[in-house]
Design a protein around this motif. Structure first.
Motif, PDB file in Angstrom:
ATOM      1  N   LEU A   1      76.813 121.152 124.608  1.00 37.50           N
ATOM      2  CA  LEU A   1      78.127 120.825 124.810  1.00 37.50           C
ATOM      3  C   LEU A   1      78.550 120.584 126.389  1.00 37.50           C
ATOM      4  O   LEU A   1      79.553 121.137 126.589  1.00 37.50           O
ATOM      5  CB  LEU A   1      78.890 122.172 124.482  1.00 37.50           C
ATOM      6  CG  LEU A   1      78.542 122.456 122.841  1.00 37.50           C
ATOM      7  CD1 LEU A   1      79.547 123.669 122.402  1.00 37.50           C
ATOM      8  CD2 LEU A   1      78.719 121.370 121.764  1.00 37.50           C
TER       9      LEU A   1
ATOM     10  N   SER B   1      85.035 120.225 124.604  1.00 30.54           N
ATOM     11  CA  SER B   1      84.007 119.843 123.449  1.00 30.54           C
ATOM     12  C   SER B   1      84.989 119.859 121.904  1.00 30.54           C
ATOM     13  O   SER B   1      84.496 119.215 121.224  1.00 30.54           O
ATOM     14  CB  SER B   1      83.018 120.749 123.345  1.00 30.54           C
ATOM     15  OG  SER B   1      83.207 121.919 123.072  1.00 30.54           O
TER      16      SER B   1
ATOM     17  N   VAL C   1      79.646 115.362 119.093  1.00 30.73           N
ATOM     18  CA  VAL C   1      80.419 115.866 120.173  1.00 30.73           C
ATOM     19  C   VAL C   1      80.867 115.044 121.064  1.00 30.73           C
ATOM     20  O   VAL C   1      80.180 114.030 121.892  1.00 30.73           O
ATOM     21  CB  VAL C   1      79.353 116.704 120.790  1.00 30.73           C
ATOM     22  CG1 VAL C   1      79.962 117.682 122.056  1.00 30.73           C
ATOM     23  CG2 VAL C   1      78.791 117.763 119.904  1.00 30.73           C
TER      24      VAL C   1
ATOM     25  N   PHE D   1      83.686 114.499 124.488  1.00 37.29           N
ATOM     26  CA  PHE D   1      84.325 115.444 125.822  1.00 37.29           C
ATOM     27  C   PHE D   1      85.308 114.864 126.258  1.00 37.29           C
ATOM     28  O   PHE D   1      85.545 113.447 126.414  1.00 37.29           O
ATOM     29  CB  PHE D   1      83.045 115.461 126.854  1.00 37.29           C
ATOM     30  CG  PHE D   1      81.885 116.274 126.456  1.00 37.29           C
ATOM     31  CD1 PHE D   1      82.033 117.419 126.385  1.00 37.29           C
ATOM     32  CD2 PHE D   1      80.947 115.325 126.073  1.00 37.29           C
ATOM     33  CE1 PHE D   1      80.617 118.164 125.769  1.00 37.29           C
ATOM     34  CE2 PHE D   1      79.648 116.030 125.706  1.00 37.29           C
ATOM     35  CZ  PHE D   1      79.706 117.125 125.618  1.00 37.29           C
TER      36      PHE D   1
END
Length: 455
Positions: free
Chosen positions: A224, A305, A329, A331
């Motif tokens: 992450l 995240s 995932v 960001f």
């Protein structure tokens, strides 16, 4: 899903976990010492049970009492939070033997990665870069002198077991080595019951970069992103942010890939953190250690995240796959966390327990979170860690996050005890920090000397 989870911790992390468990529709059990009878986590849980007197060794570290509390309340799992028993493999094994799910990695993996010497050997096998250092445990000053001559000064002495800044010393030359080794070894023995040390070359100046990983029982491991935890005092983190301004796209891919490789090598399950030292001058990074638990600074990663790490821990412990894959995932923006402690920065950061007579926590706006177990009228006991809150902010970019943190700290008002809020406000406003121009030496060598002159 579990029907009931016991939270084997106290303070803000116990409150954080109780909230996550409740949002999953699961019952909660709090434990408390006699000193924490009126603590917030006790009031928030569905059930609460006293496990001993104020001393941690007789309550929050009392494995028999905690396991008895789990059995008595019918809890199917135990979440250890951080600190206390969170990285204790004996406790994890006892949970397994009693058919209570320990929400964390297996005891075997904890032993493998919790001992710094074992972890170092495994990372070498995995092809993850490590710093030059001793090949095994170091028990005597004679051994230490010989190894230090081989790898070169400056060096770091580190306790093989444990963490939290205990049993660590920086040594610049042979004259400093013997007294530093003896002091670190004694501290390690007192803190962990194990005086074994190891030695590694010091990467200095350096950035302290850590990568959050998650793994499940089906073999899936994801990261992450990274956190920059370079602002430290006496090896204790003070402020953390994500992402790191010291890392570009290529290096980010390299360091996160190394973290995933490390976790895959040991078949890691649940939440964990791979910590690295980054030599900015060369762009090389080196494995430092792995934390086999949720971290204090996990909220900054959750902000950037969008993944709830504590809920993922619980789902994984229940046997579920991770709810997200690596390609899912993404960001967004920048997050910063300031640790708020009941301590006096002007008096060598001495703890400041006492009764909170008035409290106002910052609020309002998007991207602001305060994790705390404080309330007006609460008495902070003198027996435990001095951290009383975490202020976490998220902005579209780093400048917005910095300004939001300044605003939040200006609003933070607690009366009755001394805190480090003003210290954190000065730190987050420092030109070097605003510019992202700092490393692990900055707080102790640059900021604190100037801060202390203000007296």
């Amino acid at each position: 899903m579990f029907n009931k989870i016991l939270i084997a911790n106290r303070g803000e992390i116990a409150v954080r976990i109780i909230r996550a468990v409740r949002e999953l529709g699961v019952g909660t059990v709090a434990i408390y010492s006699t000193a924490d009878r009126d603590a917030l986590h006790v009031h928030l849980a569905d059930e609460a049970i006293c496990v001993g007197p104020a001393r941690s060794t007789e309550s929050y570290l009392n494995m028999n009492n905690i396991l008895s509390a789990a059995v008595a309340t019918g809890a199917q799992a135990i979440h250890p939070g951080f600190g206390f028993l969170s990285e204790n493999s004996k406790f994890a094994r006892l949970c397994e033997e009693m058919n209570i799910k320990f929400i964390g990695p297996s005891a075997k993996v904890m032993d493998m990665m919790g001992d710094k010497i074992n972890a170092r050997a495994e990372m070498i096998k995995a092809g993850v870069p490590v710093t030059p250092g001793s090949e095994g445990e170091v028990h005597t000053t004679d051994e230490a002198v010989k190894i230090a001559e081989e790898i070169g000064y400056p060096i770091m002495l580190k306790a093989s077991a444990g963490g939290g800044g205990k049993g660590i010393r920086k040594v610049n030359n042979v004259e400093e080595l013997v007294p530093a080794f003896e002091a670190a070894q004694a501290e390690a023995q007192a803190a962990f019951g194990n005086g074994a040390m190891f030695i590694e070359r010091m990467i200095f100046p350096a950035r302290h970069i850590e990568v959050q990983i998650l793994g499940d029982s089906q073999g899936n491991v994801i990261h992450l992103g990274e956190r920059d935890c370079s602002l430290q005092r006496n090896n204790q983190k003070v402020l953390e942010e994500s992402p790191s301004v010291a890392i570009g796209h290529t290096l980010r891919n390299e360091i996160t890939a190394a973290a995933v490789k490390a976790a895959q090598h040991v078949s890691y399950e649940n939440a964990g953190t791979i910590e690295f030292l980054l030599d900015e001058s060369s762009g090389k990074f080196y494995f430092m250690e792995m934390n086999t638990r949720v971290q204090v600074e996990h909220p900054v990663t959750e902000f950037v995240s969008g993944v709830d790490i504590v809920k993922e821990q619980i789902r994984v412990a229940n046997g579920n796959e991770l709810s997200v894959k690596q390609e899912d995932v993404t960001f967004s923006g920048h997050a910063i966390e300031c640790r708020i402690n009941a301590e006096n920065p002007k008096f060598n950061f001495a703890p400041s327990p006492g009764k909170i007579t008035n409290l106002f926590l910052p609020s309002g706006g998007v991207g602001l979170r305060v994790d705390s177990a404080m309330y007006s009228g609460y008495s902070i006991p003198p027996y435990y860690d001095s951290m009383i809150a975490k202020v976490i902010v998220h902005g579209e970019n780093r400048f917005e996050a910095l300004m939001k943190m300044q605003r939040a700290l200006l609003e933070f008002d607690v009366e009755g005890v001394i805190t480090n809020v003003d210290f954190q406000l000065e730190l987050i406003s420092d030109p070097h920090v605003v510019a992202g121009d700092y490393d692990t030496s900055f707080l102790g060598n640059v900021f604190l000397p100037e801060y202390q002159k203000e007296d």
